[in-house]
Motif scaffolding. Structure first.
Motif, short mmCIF file in Angstrom:
data_model
loop_
_atom_site.label_atom_id
_atom_site.label_comp_id
_atom_site.label_asym_id
_atom_site.label_seq_id
_atom_site.Cartn_x
_atom_site.Cartn_y
_atom_site.Cartn_z
N PHE A 23 -8.21 0.49 6.12
CA PHE A 23 -7.94 1.88 5.76
C PHE A 23 -8.32 2.18 4.31
CE2 PHE A 23 -5.32 5.68 5.15
CZ PHE A 23 -5.55 6.34 6.35
N TYR A 24 -7.92 1.29 3.39
CA TYR A 24 -8.12 1.55 1.96
C TYR A 24 -9.18 0.67 1.32
CZ TYR A 24 -3.63 4.02 2.23
OH TYR A 24 -2.60 4.87 2.56
N GLY A 25 -9.56 -0.42 1.98
CA GLY A 25 -10.52 -1.35 1.38
C GLY A 25 -9.82 -2.41 0.55
N GLY A 26 -10.59 -3.14 -0.22
CA GLY A 26 -10.03 -4.19 -1.05
C GLY A 26 -10.06 -5.54 -0.35
N LYS A 27 -9.61 -6.56 -1.06
CA LYS A 27 -9.58 -7.92 -0.53
C LYS A 27 -8.19 -8.20 0.04
CE LYS A 27 -12.64 -9.34 -4.22
NZ LYS A 27 -12.69 -10.05 -5.49
N PRO A 28 -8.13 -8.96 1.13
CA PRO A 28 -6.81 -9.26 1.73
C PRO A 28 -5.84 -9.87 0.74
CG PRO A 28 -8.57 -9.99 3.18
CD PRO A 28 -9.20 -9.55 1.89
N GLN A 29 -6.30 -10.80 -0.09
CA GLN A 29 -5.38 -11.45 -1.03
C GLN A 29 -4.85 -10.48 -2.09
OE1 GLN A 29 -8.62 -12.32 -0.65
NE2 GLN A 29 -9.59 -12.66 -2.64
N ASP A 30 -5.60 -9.42 -2.39
CA ASP A 30 -5.11 -8.41 -3.34
C ASP A 30 -3.87 -7.71 -2.80
OD1 ASP A 30 -7.15 -9.04 -5.07
OD2 ASP A 30 -8.38 -7.27 -4.57
N TRP A 31 -3.88 -7.40 -1.49
CA TRP A 31 -2.73 -6.73 -0.90
C TRP A 31 -1.49 -7.61 -0.93
CZ3 TRP A 31 -2.74 -1.75 -0.46
CH2 TRP A 31 -3.94 -1.07 -0.30
N LEU A 32 -1.69 -8.91 -0.90
CA LEU A 32 -0.55 -9.84 -0.92
C LEU A 32 -0.12 -10.24 -2.32
CD1 LEU A 32 -1.51 -12.17 2.05
CD2 LEU A 32 0.46 -10.63 1.94
N GLU A 33 -1.10 -10.34 -3.25
CA GLU A 33 -0.80 -10.93 -4.55
C GLU A 33 -0.95 -9.98 -5.74
OE1 GLU A 33 -3.53 -14.20 -4.58
OE2 GLU A 33 -2.63 -15.15 -2.84
N ALA A 34 -2.00 -9.20 -5.77
CA ALA A 34 -2.32 -8.44 -6.97
C ALA A 34 -1.65 -7.07 -7.03
CB ALA A 34 -3.83 -8.28 -7.11
N ILE A 35 -1.50 -6.44 -5.89
CA ILE A 35 -0.96 -5.07 -5.86
C ILE A 35 0.56 -5.14 -5.82
CG2 ILE A 35 -0.93 -2.88 -4.61
CD1 ILE A 35 -3.75 -3.65 -3.57
N PRO A 36 1.24 -4.45 -6.73
CA PRO A 36 2.72 -4.48 -6.74
C PRO A 36 3.30 -4.02 -5.40
CG PRO A 36 1.87 -3.39 -8.70
CD PRO A 36 0.70 -3.61 -7.80
N ALA A 37 4.42 -4.62 -5.02
CA ALA A 37 5.06 -4.35 -3.73
C ALA A 37 5.37 -2.87 -3.54
CB ALA A 37 6.33 -5.18 -3.60
N GLY A 38 5.84 -2.19 -4.59
CA GLY A 38 6.15 -0.77 -4.48
C GLY A 38 4.92 0.05 -4.14
N LEU A 39 3.79 -0.33 -4.70
CA LEU A 39 2.55 0.38 -4.42
C LEU A 39 2.09 0.11 -2.98
CD1 LEU A 39 0.54 2.27 -5.70
CD2 LEU A 39 -0.66 0.30 -6.65
N VAL A 40 2.22 -1.15 -2.53
CA VAL A 40 1.87 -1.48 -1.15
C VAL A 40 2.71 -0.64 -0.20
CG1 VAL A 40 1.88 -3.28 0.62
CG2 VAL A 40 1.05 -3.80 -1.68
N ARG A 41 4.02 -0.54 -0.46
CA ARG A 41 4.89 0.26 0.40
C ARG A 41 4.46 1.74 0.39
NH1 ARG A 41 8.76 -3.46 -1.51
NH2 ARG A 41 9.39 -2.13 -3.22
N ALA A 42 4.07 2.25 -0.76
CA ALA A 42 3.60 3.64 -0.84
C ALA A 42 2.33 3.84 -0.01
CB ALA A 42 3.35 4.03 -2.29
N TYR A 43 1.42 2.88 -0.07
CA TYR A 43 0.20 2.96 0.73
C TYR A 43 0.54 2.93 2.23
CZ TYR A 43 -3.25 2.54 -3.03
OH TYR A 43 -4.05 2.76 -4.11
N VAL A 44 1.46 2.05 2.60
CA VAL A 44 1.88 1.94 4.01
C VAL A 44 2.50 3.26 4.46
CG1 VAL A 44 3.49 0.79 5.59
CG2 VAL A 44 2.14 -0.56 3.97
N ARG A 45 3.38 3.84 3.64
CA ARG A 45 4.04 5.10 4.00
C ARG A 45 3.04 6.24 4.15
NH1 ARG A 45 7.86 3.62 0.14
NH2 ARG A 45 6.92 5.03 -1.35
#
Length: 154
Positions: A23-45
């Motif tokens: 949906f948003y692009g990027g590397k899989p490991q970035d979603w797990l490691e580099a991107i802050p959890a709050g931001l990941v949740r915002a993207y999911v929402r």
């Protein structure tokens, strides 16, 4: 429920990460490691809202091209005009752009060189002669031939 790194342990990361990446692009490991959890949740929402907006856009495109759901052709053209304005960044309620005056341009440091325009009675490619010149008393309008940044001419 946290897994210790601020990420919700109830999420199926194996299913979620591929969706986020698609949906948003990027590397899989970035979603797990580099991107802050709050931001990941915002993207999911936001994914369902964005998907819904894209679906509505697709429905609107189909309706516009097939003239479905409009009471008249005028309504359809109005809807197309609104979309064209939005595509150009013009939103309802925006003031229309106005043409800058010579004073506006001078205030921005842009100079204007004025020359006399050729007579409107002369045909393209035809050389103007006294017999083909404008009527007595008619003045040729000035023609802007060059704008020079940093040199304001009055």
């Amino acid at each position: 429920n946290d897994s210790g790194d601020g990420r919700a342990s109830g999420m199926d990361w194996g299913a979620l990460i591929p969706r986020l990446q698609r949906f948003y692009g990027g590397k899989p490991q970035d979603w797990l490691e580099a991107i802050p959890a709050g931001l990941v949740r915002a993207y999911v929402r936001m994914m369902p809202r964005i998907e819904a907006g894209e679906t509505l856009s697709a429905i609107n495109r189909a309706a516009l091209t097939n003239n479905v759901g409009f009471e008249s052709d005028l309504d359809r053209h109005h809807a197309i005009d609104l979309l064209e304005h939005k595509a150009r960044g013009i939103l309802p309620g925006d003031e229309p752009a106005r043409t800058a005056s010579g004073d506006d341009l001078a205030g921005m440091g842009i100079g204007i060189v004025m020359e006399e325009a050729p007579s409107s009675s002369a045909a393209v490619g035809e050389q103007e002669t006294p017999s083909s010149s404008a009527a007595v008393g008619e003045q040729d309008a000035p023609l802007v031939t060059e704008a020079v940044e940093g040199q304001a001419h009055g």
